[in-house]
Design an enzyme around this catalytic site. Structure first.
Site, PDB file in Angstrom:
ATOM      1  CE1 TYR A 198      14.433 -20.848  41.465  1.00 17.60           C
ATOM      2  CE2 TYR A 198      12.530 -22.327  40.012  1.00 17.60           C
ATOM      3  CZ  TYR A 198      13.815 -22.647  41.307  1.00 17.60           C
ATOM      4  OH  TYR A 198      14.499 -23.152  41.662  1.00 17.60           O
ATOM      5  CE  LYS A 207      10.198 -28.144  33.691  1.00 17.17           C
ATOM      6  NZ  LYS A 207      10.631 -29.488  33.581  1.00 17.17           N
ATOM      7  CG  HIS A 227       8.032 -32.946  32.403  1.00 16.63           C
ATOM      8  ND1 HIS A 227       7.473 -33.403  33.446  1.00 16.63           N
ATOM      9  CD2 HIS A 227       8.972 -32.657  32.810  1.00 16.63           C
ATOM     10  CE1 HIS A 227       8.714 -32.618  35.041  1.00 16.63           C
ATOM     11  NE2 HIS A 227       9.618 -31.822  33.770  1.00 16.63           N
ATOM     12  CB  SER A 249       8.981 -30.836  39.138  1.00 20.23           C
ATOM     13  OG  SER A 249       8.627 -30.499  37.459  1.00 20.23           O
ATOM     14  CB  CYS A 251       9.996 -37.719  40.902  1.00 18.39           C
ATOM     15  SG  CYS A 251       9.102 -37.298  41.975  1.00 18.39           S
ATOM     16  CG  ASP A 278      13.345 -30.861  32.371  1.00 16.01           C
ATOM     17  OD1 ASP A 278      12.425 -31.764  33.557  1.00 16.01           O
ATOM     18  OD2 ASP A 278      12.896 -29.829  32.237  1.00 16.01           O
ATOM     19  NE  ARG A 367      15.207 -26.716  40.225  1.00 15.97           N
ATOM     20  CZ  ARG A 367      14.731 -27.984  39.556  1.00 15.97           C
ATOM     21  NH1 ARG A 367      15.076 -27.834  39.300  1.00 15.97           N
ATOM     22  NH2 ARG A 367      12.606 -28.159  40.128  1.00 15.97           N
TER      23      ARG A 367
HETATM   24  O1  SAT Z   1      11.314 -24.774  37.487  1.00 13.08           O
HETATM   25  S1  SAT Z   1      11.163 -25.713  36.350  1.00 13.08           S
HETATM   26  O2  SAT Z   1      10.030 -25.571  35.961  1.00 13.08           O
HETATM   27  O3  SAT Z   1      12.362 -24.652  35.446  1.00 13.08           O
HETATM   28  C1  SAT Z   1      12.286 -27.231  37.105  1.00 13.08           C
HETATM   29  C2  SAT Z   1      11.033 -28.040  36.982  1.00 13.08           C
HETATM   30  O4  SAT Z   1       9.772 -28.068  37.709  1.00 13.08           O
HETATM   31  O5  SAT Z   1      10.921 -29.387  36.731  1.00 13.08           O
HETATM   32 MN    MN Z   2      10.978 -31.381  34.670  1.00 15.20          MN
END
Ligand code: SAT
Ligand code: MN
Length: 582
Positions: A198, A207, A227, A249, A251, A278, A367
């Protein structure tokens, strides 16, 4: 063969000896390769084809029901010294972590194809960009990396030229949550991820590389990996100001990055350009300003809540060439999620006939993955190797109470404190309880690859003679009234707040000074065309001194938690505000 290429080859073959794949595929990022992978995934069920008429070239992926979000409790930073990871990270010693991971990797790719994915975070020619190679046994990851990064031959050429790259090893393993770890070795520029397919657990460019490893590299190289979304605001005068904004995340970073101006603003000539939603990498340019790039080339956005009302730009880019993960589908096989005004779900995110009793049809953290170029507000400035100069940095969170709509930090040091003090109610983007207020400095709590105390110091270090740093603001779109309803309309109307910020940057807007920072007077915000009662606006701009005294005291305790690593300047700033509030 160049020695760089030899180093890459050696690593790939060592990984193959350990994981025992049936075959190795080096990804070139071509259309042919993508077509082949898509066909393979359709055959295996990894992909379900969506309605070709309404959504050409769109696919649905259903992940394992226990693999639907980032797993912070299984995410580790593995530095030699525990203090370097800091209390903000889970830590494991590198020797133990490698042993644990290598045991999981042993033979894990038997019968599978091992994909070698060279990628570049940032425009290929940008001095701010950095490369990596992800080895993965998931074709779904390859398909996503192709959208989210500059993946393939060009990235590999840069790696061969430059030599350095981040090594990321990923296997979905058996998707067993008990055998799932996301490990970072910043001192070795290495990532090892196992047991999840995921998002942020598996697309290692995102990330793991662009935030955790990059933040660590950025500290020693004098830049920042954050971020943050990056958005360009074009005023009626034709000037474009770039703003970077950090929110946790889920928001609303994607919505703010793709904001559509309210009607009156549109008529006056305001335009909004999306650079990123992001991640933001930024560093001082020769003129002293901070220049920012978006290391990504696509969006991995939260589907639920996205609609023509909340984000028409996103809706327009989701009609073709997109991957959907864990959304529901309608009878005619169109993607569906909560918040859409049209359509009826017939299958939920797990592919079961939709039944309210099972909860929402689409997973709350479902997503979409889509190329940045598909967005109507895309701007070629996203490809500028030098990045865009920032006029303002915005911090924000989800706070039902206390935190006003907007305030401006007095100076850089105060702004860093404002960022460090950020707190937000938790969301579905990570596993765990939703809606609990948690301190989330700079929205980096899950993503900073080193000790937050050192990180705050690094932020403070940008305030140097000659620096022309952006102004720092804090916003809260999520304030609720006594009736439990949001008090601020949000979405496109957030431009009203951005306008005030840009006028502050130009020196043409008023403000009141308070101990927590500068706030607009009600008259300084353009509320034309809004049906917002005056009393509600007053409340949104009110500073509750007692509440803030408590908040600042809690921030003092929080900073003290970083012990010797907490920067004295930041603690002094906190004491100054507490004294002013007392
Ligand atoms: O699942 S991710 O980390 O790519 C998305 C997020 O939490 O911002
Ligand atoms: Mn994010």
């Amino acid at each position: 063969m160049s020695s760089q290429l030899a180093a890459l080859n050696d690593w790939v073959h060592a990984v193959a000896r350990l994981t025992q794949p049936e075959q190795i595929h080096w990804c070139d990022g071509s259309d042919e390769e993508n077509t082949e992978l898509t066909e393979l995934m359709l055959a295996t069920g990894d992909f379900v084809k969506l309605n070709e008429k309404t959504h050409p070239n769109c696919y649905l992926h259903r992940s394992s029901p226990s693999d639907v979000a980032r797993v912070e409790h299984l995410t580790f930073v593995c530095t030699n010294r525990e203090v370097d990871a800091g209390p903000n990270n889970h830590w494991m010693g590198p020797t133990e972590a490698h042993a644990k991971m290598d045991a999981l990797y042993a033979g894990c790719m038997r019968g599978r194809t091992m994909y070698v994915v060279p990628y570049c975070m940032g425009p290929i020619e940008s001095p701010l960009a950095r490369c990596g190679v992800e080895i993965t046994d998931s074709p779904y990851v390859v398909a996503n990396m192709r959208i989210m990064t500059r993946m393939g031959a060009a990235a590999q050429a840069r790696i061969e030229r430059e030599g350095s790259f981040i090594k990321g090893l990923h296997s979905i393993g058996d998707l067993n949550p008990d055998r799932r770890f996301i490990m970072h070795f910043p001192e070795e520029l290495t990532i090892k991820s196992f047991g999840s397919g995921y998002g942020g657990n598996a697309l290692l460019g995102k990330k793991c590389h662009a935030l955790r490893i990059a933040s660590y590299q950025a500290r020693s190289e004098g830049w920042l990996a954050e971020h943050m979304l990056i958005v360009g605001i074009e005023t009626p005068k034709g000037e474009t100001h770039y703003v970077a904004a950090a929110f946790p995340s889920a928001c609303g970073k994607t919505n703010l990055a793709m904001l559509i101006p309210p009607e009156g603003y549109r008529q006056d000539g305001w335009k909004v350009w999306t650079i990123g939603d992001d991640i933001c990498w930024m560093r001082p340019g020769a003129d002293g300003r901070l220049y920012a790039i978006n290391p990504e080339s696509g969006f991995f956005g939260v589907a639920p809540g996205t609609s023509t009302k909340t984000n028409a730009n996103a809706m327009a880019m989701l009609n073709k060439d997109a991957i959907f993960t864990n959304v529901a589908v309608t009878a005619d096989n169109q993607p569906w999620w909560e918040g859409l005004s049209e359509g009826v779900p017939v299958l939920d995110w797990q592919g079961r006939p939709y039944d309210k009793a099972h909860g929402p049809a689409a997973h709350p953290n479902s997503r979409f993955t889509v190329s940045a170029k598909s967005c109507p507000s895309y701007t070629p400035r996203s490809e500028d190797p030098q990045g865009v100069p920032l006029s303002a940095i915005v911090f924000g969170g989800r706070r039902e109470s206390l935190v006003p709509l907007v305030f401006e930090a007095r100076d850089w040091t105060h702004g860093v404190l404002v960022g460090a003090a950020m707190a937000s109610e938790t969301t579905a983007a990570a596993t765990g309880a939703v809606g609990v207020v948690r301190r989330d400095s700079m929205a980096m709590k899950p993503f900073c690859g080193y000790n937050f105390g050192d990180y705050f110091k690094h932020w403070l270090s940008f305030d140097q003679p000659g620096a022309k740093l952006p102004k720092i603001f804090h916003v809260n779109w999520f304030r609720k009234g006594g009736d439990g309803k949001f008090m601020w309309p949000g979405f496109g109307d957030n431009l009203r707040v951005l306008e005030w910020m840009l006028k502050r940057v130009e020196g043409s807007a008023g403000a009141v000074e308070t101990p927590i920072g500068h706030l607009p007077n009600a008259a300084d915000l353009n509320t034309n065309g809004l049906s917002l009662p005056e009393s509600q606006l007053q409340q949104l701009l009110h500073v509750d001194r007692d509440g803030w005294y408590e908040e600042l005291t809690a921030i003092g305790d929080y900073l003290a938690g970083y012990g010797d690593q907490a920067p004295p300047n930041l603690e002094a700033e906190q004491r100054r505000i507490v004294a002013a509030l007392a």
